[in-house]
Design an enzyme around this catalytic site. Sequence first.
Site, PDB file in Angstrom:
ATOM      1  N   CYS A 113       0.826  -1.206   0.000  1.00 37.94           N
ATOM      2  CA  CYS A 113       0.000   0.000   0.000  1.00 37.94           C
ATOM      3  C   CYS A 113       0.867   1.265   0.000  1.00 37.94           C
ATOM      4  CB  CYS A 113      -0.998  -0.013   1.163  1.00 37.94           C
ATOM      5  SG  CYS A 113      -2.307   1.228   0.989  1.00 37.94           S
ATOM      6  N   HIS A 199      -3.781  -4.755   0.898  1.00 42.57           N
ATOM      7  CA  HIS A 199      -3.288  -5.149   2.225  1.00 42.57           C
ATOM      8  C   HIS A 199      -3.434  -6.656   2.447  1.00 42.57           C
ATOM      9  CE1 HIS A 199      -2.638  -1.204   4.184  1.00 42.57           C
ATOM     10  NE2 HIS A 199      -3.593  -0.781   3.368  1.00 42.57           N
ATOM     11  N   GLU A 201      -2.049  -8.294   4.665  1.00 44.87           N
ATOM     12  CA  GLU A 201      -1.941  -8.540   6.109  1.00 44.87           C
ATOM     13  C   GLU A 201      -3.252  -8.299   6.850  1.00 44.87           C
ATOM     14  OE1 GLU A 201      -1.231  -4.072   5.964  1.00 44.87           O
ATOM     15  OE2 GLU A 201      -1.168  -5.817   4.639  1.00 44.87           O
TER      16      GLU A 201
END
Length: 251
Positions: A113, A199, A201
């Site tokens: 990002c 993202h 994660e």
Amino acid sequence: MKPPFRIAVLEADTPLPEVVEQFGKYGDIFERLLKTAADALGQPDVISSKDIQVSKWDVVDKEDSYPDLDQVDAVLISGSKHNSFDDKSWILKLVDFTKKVLAQDRVRLIGVCFGHQIIGRAMGVKVGRSDKGWELAVLPFSLTAKGKEIFQKESINIHQLHRDIVYEYPPGVEALGQSPLCSTQAMYAKGRLITVQGHPEFNDRMMKFVIEARHKQGIFDDALYEDASKRAGNPHDGIAIAQAFLRFLLE
């Protein structure tokens, strides 16, 4: 490269308190993701969670704190609520450090990002606000032929949380994917870098915390909030993307 891998996570932001309480800071979150991905590859003779050694660097509040490149094998730049195109001192130092990594040929770069955007900026292309608006929650992006090879999938679903973009692919970088709202979803250069705009994660709880907070702050209007909320819990390919990061390090 051969494991173990010493990965320096540059924390370009601190998550919301609710996220920190449940999941830790970005370094903790990425360490968990990468270790899970390593074991999920099912190749313990090649790589496993014990081969992932993560150090964590707060580059916002401790802006002069950066890893010694001789002591790491990869640098991962996290996401952030900040603007990658701003000229705050810590952002300029991060861009300069990224250029330093790009100028050598051993330590590899991973961008997520804001980190994806910082790498684009360090390579000389425009980063800034998109006139297409926010890309939020779990959404697909289509893959190029190289993207299918790198991610070992036909398409990718990933948590998105951005309205800033890298406007074009830098010279020497291969395009991995695009979406209707962002034509530069992922970048790759063999032995040098791999990035994603989304993202990998994030999970559904993290995303819900963020979109609820930004809705309360008036950043997201009701329509945007409701639309993102519907997709926040959808299946996504975070593990597959992290596995691509690891295969990149193993090249």
